[in-house]
Design a protein around this motif. Sequence first.
Motif, PDB file in Angstrom:
ATOM      1  N   LEU A 289       1.780  15.056  -5.435  1.00 45.54           N
ATOM      2  CA  LEU A 289       2.197  15.562  -6.740  1.00 45.54           C
ATOM      3  C   LEU A 289       2.158  14.457  -7.796  1.00 45.54           C
ATOM      4  N   ILE A 290       2.690  13.272  -7.442  1.00 42.49           N
ATOM      5  CA  ILE A 290       2.620  12.153  -8.387  1.00 42.49           C
ATOM      6  C   ILE A 290       1.171  11.746  -8.627  1.00 42.49           C
ATOM      7  N   GLY A 291       0.358  11.819  -7.560  1.00 43.08           N
ATOM      8  CA  GLY A 291      -1.058  11.477  -7.695  1.00 43.08           C
ATOM      9  C   GLY A 291      -1.793  12.414  -8.628  1.00 43.08           C
ATOM     10  N   LEU A 292      -1.421  13.706  -8.634  1.00 45.58           N
ATOM     11  CA  LEU A 292      -2.045  14.655  -9.559  1.00 45.58           C
ATOM     12  C   LEU A 292      -1.745  14.287 -11.010  1.00 45.58           C
ATOM     13  N   VAL A 293      -0.491  13.861 -11.254  1.00 44.92           N
ATOM     14  CA  VAL A 293      -0.140  13.430 -12.609  1.00 44.92           C
ATOM     15  C   VAL A 293      -0.925  12.168 -12.980  1.00 44.92           C
ATOM     16  N   VAL A 294      -1.006  11.226 -12.016  1.00 44.83           N
ATOM     17  CA  VAL A 294      -1.755   9.987 -12.271  1.00 44.83           C
ATOM     18  C   VAL A 294      -3.224  10.292 -12.515  1.00 44.83           C
ATOM     19  N   SER A 295      -3.771  11.271 -11.796  1.00 45.47           N
ATOM     20  CA  SER A 295      -5.186  11.602 -11.961  1.00 45.47           C
ATOM     21  C   SER A 295      -5.495  12.110 -13.370  1.00 45.47           C
ATOM     22  N   ILE A 296      -4.526  12.805 -13.987  1.00 39.51           N
ATOM     23  CA  ILE A 296      -4.737  13.255 -15.367  1.00 39.51           C
ATOM     24  C   ILE A 296      -4.891  12.064 -16.299  1.00 39.51           C
ATOM     25  N   TYR A 297      -4.001  11.064 -16.148  1.00 40.83           N
ATOM     26  CA  TYR A 297      -4.106   9.861 -16.978  1.00 40.83           C
ATOM     27  C   TYR A 297      -5.405   9.104 -16.691  1.00 40.83           C
ATOM     28  N   VAL A 298      -5.803   9.076 -15.419  1.00 39.24           N
ATOM     29  CA  VAL A 298      -7.047   8.370 -15.059  1.00 39.24           C
ATOM     30  C   VAL A 298      -8.248   9.034 -15.718  1.00 39.24           C
ATOM     31  N   MET A 299      -8.322  10.363 -15.665  1.00 34.48           N
ATOM     32  CA  MET A 299      -9.451  11.058 -16.276  1.00 34.48           C
ATOM     33  C   MET A 299      -9.435  10.959 -17.798  1.00 34.48           C
ATOM     34  N   CYS A 300      -8.233  10.914 -18.397  1.00 33.00           N
ATOM     35  CA  CYS A 300      -8.162  10.783 -19.852  1.00 33.00           C
ATOM     36  C   CYS A 300      -8.572   9.396 -20.323  1.00 33.00           C
ATOM     37  N   GLU A 301      -8.276   8.369 -19.536  1.00 32.27           N
ATOM     38  CA  GLU A 301      -8.514   6.989 -19.963  1.00 32.27           C
ATOM     39  C   GLU A 301      -9.647   6.320 -19.180  1.00 32.27           C
ATOM     40  N   LYS A 302     -10.559   7.087 -18.631  1.00 32.57           N
ATOM     41  CA  LYS A 302     -11.569   6.482 -17.761  1.00 32.57           C
ATOM     42  C   LYS A 302     -12.498   5.554 -18.531  1.00 32.57           C
ATOM     43  N   GLU A 303     -12.865   5.893 -19.774  1.00 37.61           N
ATOM     44  CA  GLU A 303     -13.723   5.001 -20.554  1.00 37.61           C
ATOM     45  C   GLU A 303     -13.015   3.697 -20.889  1.00 37.61           C
ATOM     46  N   SER A 304     -11.712   3.790 -21.173  1.00 39.59           N
ATOM     47  CA  SER A 304     -10.943   2.577 -21.467  1.00 39.59           C
ATOM     48  C   SER A 304     -10.861   1.671 -20.248  1.00 39.59           C
ATOM     49  N   PHE A 305     -10.611   2.263 -19.061  1.00 37.86           N
ATOM     50  CA  PHE A 305     -10.580   1.461 -17.838  1.00 37.86           C
ATOM     51  C   PHE A 305     -11.934   0.816 -17.558  1.00 37.86           C
ATOM     52  N   GLU A 306     -12.994   1.577 -17.791  1.00 36.42           N
ATOM     53  CA  GLU A 306     -14.336   1.037 -17.575  1.00 36.42           C
ATOM     54  C   GLU A 306     -14.619  -0.136 -18.521  1.00 36.42           C
ATOM     55  N   GLY A 307     -14.241   0.015 -19.797  1.00 38.62           N
ATOM     56  CA  GLY A 307     -14.457  -1.064 -20.754  1.00 38.62           C
ATOM     57  C   GLY A 307     -13.640  -2.298 -20.435  1.00 38.62           C
ATOM     58  N   GLN A 308     -12.384  -2.120 -19.998  1.00 42.09           N
ATOM     59  CA  GLN A 308     -11.553  -3.264 -19.644  1.00 42.09           C
ATOM     60  C   GLN A 308     -12.107  -4.011 -18.432  1.00 42.09           C
ATOM     61  N   THR A 309     -12.592  -3.253 -17.445  1.00 41.64           N
ATOM     62  CA  THR A 309     -13.166  -3.900 -16.262  1.00 41.64           C
ATOM     63  C   THR A 309     -14.404  -4.717 -16.625  1.00 41.64           C
ATOM     64  N   LYS A 310     -15.292  -4.152 -17.431  1.00 40.31           N
ATOM     65  CA  LYS A 310     -16.485  -4.882 -17.850  1.00 40.31           C
ATOM     66  C   LYS A 310     -16.126  -6.098 -18.705  1.00 40.31           C
ATOM     67  N   LYS A 311     -15.102  -5.972 -19.528  1.00 35.86           N
ATOM     68  CA  LYS A 311     -14.660  -7.086 -20.364  1.00 35.86           C
ATOM     69  C   LYS A 311     -14.202  -8.255 -19.500  1.00 35.86           C
TER      70      LYS A 311
ATOM     71  N   VAL B 149       0.840  -1.205   0.000  1.00 34.55           N
ATOM     72  CA  VAL B 149       0.000   0.000   0.000  1.00 34.55           C
ATOM     73  C   VAL B 149       0.873   1.252   0.000  1.00 34.55           C
ATOM     74  N   SER B 150       1.966   1.238   0.775  1.00 35.86           N
ATOM     75  CA  SER B 150       2.858   2.403   0.790  1.00 35.86           C
ATOM     76  C   SER B 150       3.536   2.604  -0.560  1.00 35.86           C
ATOM     77  N   MET B 151       3.863   1.505  -1.246  1.00 36.85           N
ATOM     78  CA  MET B 151       4.452   1.627  -2.583  1.00 36.85           C
ATOM     79  C   MET B 151       3.428   2.137  -3.602  1.00 36.85           C
ATOM     80  N   ALA B 152       2.185   1.651  -3.462  1.00 36.40           N
ATOM     81  CA  ALA B 152       1.134   2.039  -4.415  1.00 36.40           C
ATOM     82  C   ALA B 152       0.370   3.275  -3.976  1.00 36.40           C
ATOM     83  N   GLN B 153       0.864   3.984  -2.952  1.00 38.38           N
ATOM     84  CA  GLN B 153       0.133   5.135  -2.439  1.00 38.38           C
ATOM     85  C   GLN B 153      -0.044   6.243  -3.476  1.00 38.38           C
ATOM     86  N   PRO B 154       0.955   6.557  -4.309  1.00 40.46           N
ATOM     87  CA  PRO B 154       0.714   7.576  -5.355  1.00 40.46           C
ATOM     88  C   PRO B 154      -0.405   7.184  -6.313  1.00 40.46           C
ATOM     89  N   ILE B 155      -0.477   5.879  -6.668  1.00 45.60           N
ATOM     90  CA  ILE B 155      -1.552   5.417  -7.545  1.00 45.60           C
ATOM     91  C   ILE B 155      -2.896   5.555  -6.860  1.00 45.60           C
TER      92      ILE B 155
END
Length: 506
Positions: A215-237, A63-69
Amino acid sequence: MESAKKEEKNIRLQKKKKLDSDWNIRPYLAMGLIFFIVFCCCILVVCVLFRFKEIKEAVGTFVSMAQPIIVGLALGYLMNPIMTFIEHWLLKLADCLGKKKQPKRLIRTVSSILAVLAFILVIVMLISMVMPQVVSNISYLVDTLPGQINSFIIQMGDWKFGNQEIKVLLEKYLMEMYDFLEDWMKNFLLPQTKDYVASITSGVINVFVALKNVLIGLVVSIYVMCEKESFEGQTKKIIFALLPSRAANEMIQLFHTSNQIFGGFIKGKLLDSLIIGILCYIVLSIIKMPYTLLVSVIVGVTNVIPFFGPFIGAIPSTFLILLVNPLYALYFVIFVIILQQIDGNIIGPKILGDSTGLSSFWVMFAILVGSGLCGVMGMLLGCPVFAIIYYLVQKTIHFFLRRKSLPTDTDVYIEATGVETGKNQLRYGMYADEALMKSVQEEEKEHANGTGVLEQKKEHAQDIDGPEQIKRHVKSTGVPEQKKNMPNIRTTRNKKKHAQGTDDPE
């Protein structure tokens, strides 16, 4: 004879080959796989029980390693409404400019970056507005605290109590508290200065680590918001591939409901806390309460915690105001109670609605259990997490009720006393023991009536003993007259035959 034996032998061999060819190994493989999975699960449970400490440390390390994610996912989830709003207006702007092909990918990226910048701007503005006032109020409090305590003691001495013992007791307790604080600073605080310096140093390091994760989480959040439909489709798949259709549909419905509960609660609670903080600042400024901005920030921040938040924020705020003017402290307590009632009955229901679906008792239960398990985060997230558990339990109960053809409305069961056996209908009025006693009494009554009828028939049969009495009974009932009037079947048949014989031309 030998040829017949050979034929029988060949027939037996053919039947045996056919049985061997028809033998299906799939059920045995399924049973073996089930036994293997159960065995592995048992070994896993034993390992978890005996290696719980090591597993907990490993999970904490992960959890400490994945905390930025994790921070990035949380920030992306919170900033998604802002990104959606900006994207909507940018798409409208592209339509107005008359572009045939809208650069949706570019618009999504720009919207995500603008959402992060807006989030950072709001945080910086709040800090720049609040922190100077908070620092000045705290420094003023530190400078004036000894004098305020002395003036408070003098005021206590000047007050005329109806009972002199109360005054003596208050002065005694205040002096004992002052002596305790002095001894604590000399004997406990000063000798452990090195430990405090070390803890402060580690705290500063933890603050920098947290800032790095944010700060790393803010960068990750940009990628999450850009790819949210892709993540949703992969999860449903993955869900549709691994689960049966019915279980997959239930899982998707669970995710949808969880999103509604979490999103509605968190976003609504943040907006509610902002409104409460602003109202508190306006009212305290009008009545010229001391530490107005500091108290408003405390009340607004603690209002994020459901049910207990306003009272948690009111305790330190009341203490601060009490040191300046006890009468203002009383006014502040009355104001907080009124504000909490307005928030709970007017503002909260308008903003949150029925986002969690929990009653007041279950909200309090969720907060207490969450705070006991996870501290402050448990108090914040205990209510929506428990709302999801409540939804799952409610859905399971409704499933079993529908299988029994029983209603799912809770109000129907308030006056219910049982279920009719064999009918699957609710019973009202009498409980099971009372209904059983009533049925037993009715059976006994019917049995008593039945035995009375049988006794009357026996007495009637005993009255008809001899043949003369039977004849009299027959005469009285009129059976012989009915017998005489009945047609004779044989005579009728003979008449028909004779009529046929006369009509014969021969």
